[in-house]
Enzyme design. Structure first.
Site, PDB file in Angstrom:
ATOM      1  N   LYS A  56       0.793  -1.219   0.000  1.00  0.00           N
ATOM      2  CA  LYS A  56       0.000   0.000   0.000  1.00  0.00           C
ATOM      3  C   LYS A  56       0.834   1.282   0.000  1.00  0.00           C
ATOM      4  O   LYS A  56       0.360   2.339  -0.438  1.00  0.00           O
ATOM      5  CB  LYS A  56      -0.938   0.001   1.203  1.00  0.00           C
ATOM      6  CG  LYS A  56      -2.112  -0.965   1.112  1.00  0.00           C
ATOM      7  CD  LYS A  56      -3.180  -0.447   0.172  1.00  0.00           C
ATOM      8  CE  LYS A  56      -4.464  -1.255   0.260  1.00  0.00           C
ATOM      9  NZ  LYS A  56      -5.519  -0.716  -0.613  1.00  0.00           N
ATOM     10  N   SER A 313       1.146 -10.024  -0.521  1.00  0.00           N
ATOM     11  CA  SER A 313       1.004  -8.569  -0.545  1.00  0.00           C
ATOM     12  C   SER A 313       1.114  -7.881   0.809  1.00  0.00           C
ATOM     13  O   SER A 313       1.248  -6.652   0.853  1.00  0.00           O
ATOM     14  CB  SER A 313      -0.327  -8.192  -1.200  1.00  0.00           C
ATOM     15  OG  SER A 313      -1.412  -8.725  -0.462  1.00  0.00           O
TER      16      SER A 313
END
Length: 331
Positions: A56, A313
């Site tokens: 992110k 991720s």
């Protein structure tokens, strides 16, 4: 499926230059145990080792750096289930920009503590992601803060897409990428970056059964809403917005295949990462790995040749929550 079918463009070269000072080039690790005869190498992209613990930070950096001086002075606000909030707090803190983060009551303590350590003000705003989003939008309107969208924003999507550019550089023989799908910033941005540079690379988006709004929206041909469910992949929870301008068309036009994984399969992937790879991976970060482990997607069954990259991720999960998965027999 082609870039020319999109009504907008992403500036990937500019995004790569912008995010470079804020991210680390995360490693790629081969896992022969995941490989199948004739399927090529399987490589894990360890974005769980990224700054702030997830991908992110790429999108947050690209968006915040695009703000003008007056906008930076007003400060930013964001909604998050954790990882986007940590990323916004980190980038804003490094730039000296005030940041407010609205999070649901169930946010992982590790993620909340990370936001606060970076200097952001954290507000518990309801029991769902959508309630937190509504509060953030309200604060932006009433207090003049700049709302930093977690996914449906061209700067954010381009920032997340820099992961795809890294993969092309690290894995010259790249044939397929498996990655998580939630709001579509990561999957859409990476798909755009890959299709722009090497159209033949196949993009497989993996959704959690308990956080599948984009998956169902693509099936329906329009954005839909679903009630939130408890899931190991809480980082993937939340809606995609009734008016989705960027990530819905990115996913619709550029993703080649969709896979859905169950809660049990996500949990098994988290355990596999810990026991076999010595990696702590959160549920949302483990869904692509779950797809291969559960044989929902077979490397040997993919059209064409080349290596398969599996994106892990995020790695932000509290030890208490992870212990609930491991159980007392593994203490």
């Amino acid at each position: 499926m082609a870039l020319h079918d999109l009504p907008f463009q992403l500036d990937m070269a500019a995004a790569m230059d912008a995010v470079a000072p804020f991210i680390r080039r995360t490693p790629v690790m081969r896992d022969p145990d995941l490989e199948r005869p004739g399927g090529g190498q399987v490589l894990l992209k360890l974005e769980s080792l990224q700054v702030t613990g997830s991908f992110k930070v790429r999108g947050a950096a690209n968006r915040i750096l695009a703000l003008g001086p007056e906008e930076r002075g007003r400060g930013v606000v964001a909604c998050s289930s954790g990882n986007h909030g940590r990323a916004v707090a980190y980038v804003a803190g490094r730039r000296g920009i005030p940041a407010v983060l609205c999070v649901p009551s169930w946010v992982d303590p590790v993620k909340r503590e990370g936001m606060e350590r970076a200097g952001a003000r954290v507000i518990l705003a309801g029991d769902s992601y959508d309630e937190a989003e509504a509060r953030a939008v309200q604060m932006a309107e009433e207090e003049g803060l700049v709302f930093v969208q977690p996914f449906d924003d061209p700067w954010v999507a381009a920032g997340q897409g820099t992961l795809g550019l890294e993969l092309l550089d690290q894995v010259p023989e790249l044939g397929t990428v498996l990655l998580p799908l939630s709001g579509g910033g990561l999957a859409g941005g990476v798909a755009y970056a890959l299709k722009e540079r090497r159209p033949g690379v196949r993009v497989v988006a993996v959704s959690a059964a308990g956080a599948r709004v984009m998956y169902e929206s693509i099936k329906a041909g329009r954005p839909v809403s679903l009630p939130e469910e408890e899931t190991w992949a809480e980082a993937l929870s939340g809606g995609i917005g009734a008016i989705n301008r960027y990530t819905f068309p990115l996913i619709r036009e550029l993703v080649d295949e969709h896979v859905l994984v169950s809660e049990e399969e996500i949990g098994q992937a988290m355990l596999y990462a810990w026991r076999s790879l010595n990696l702590l991976v959160e549920g949302g970060g483990a869904v692509a790995l779950a797809a291969i482990l559960a044989r929902k997607w077979e490397p040997g069954a993919a059209p064409g040749t080349g290596a398969t990259a599996v994106v892990l991720s995020g790695g932000n999960v509290s030890l208490r929550r992870f212990q609930g998965l491991v159980g007392p027999s593994s203490r």
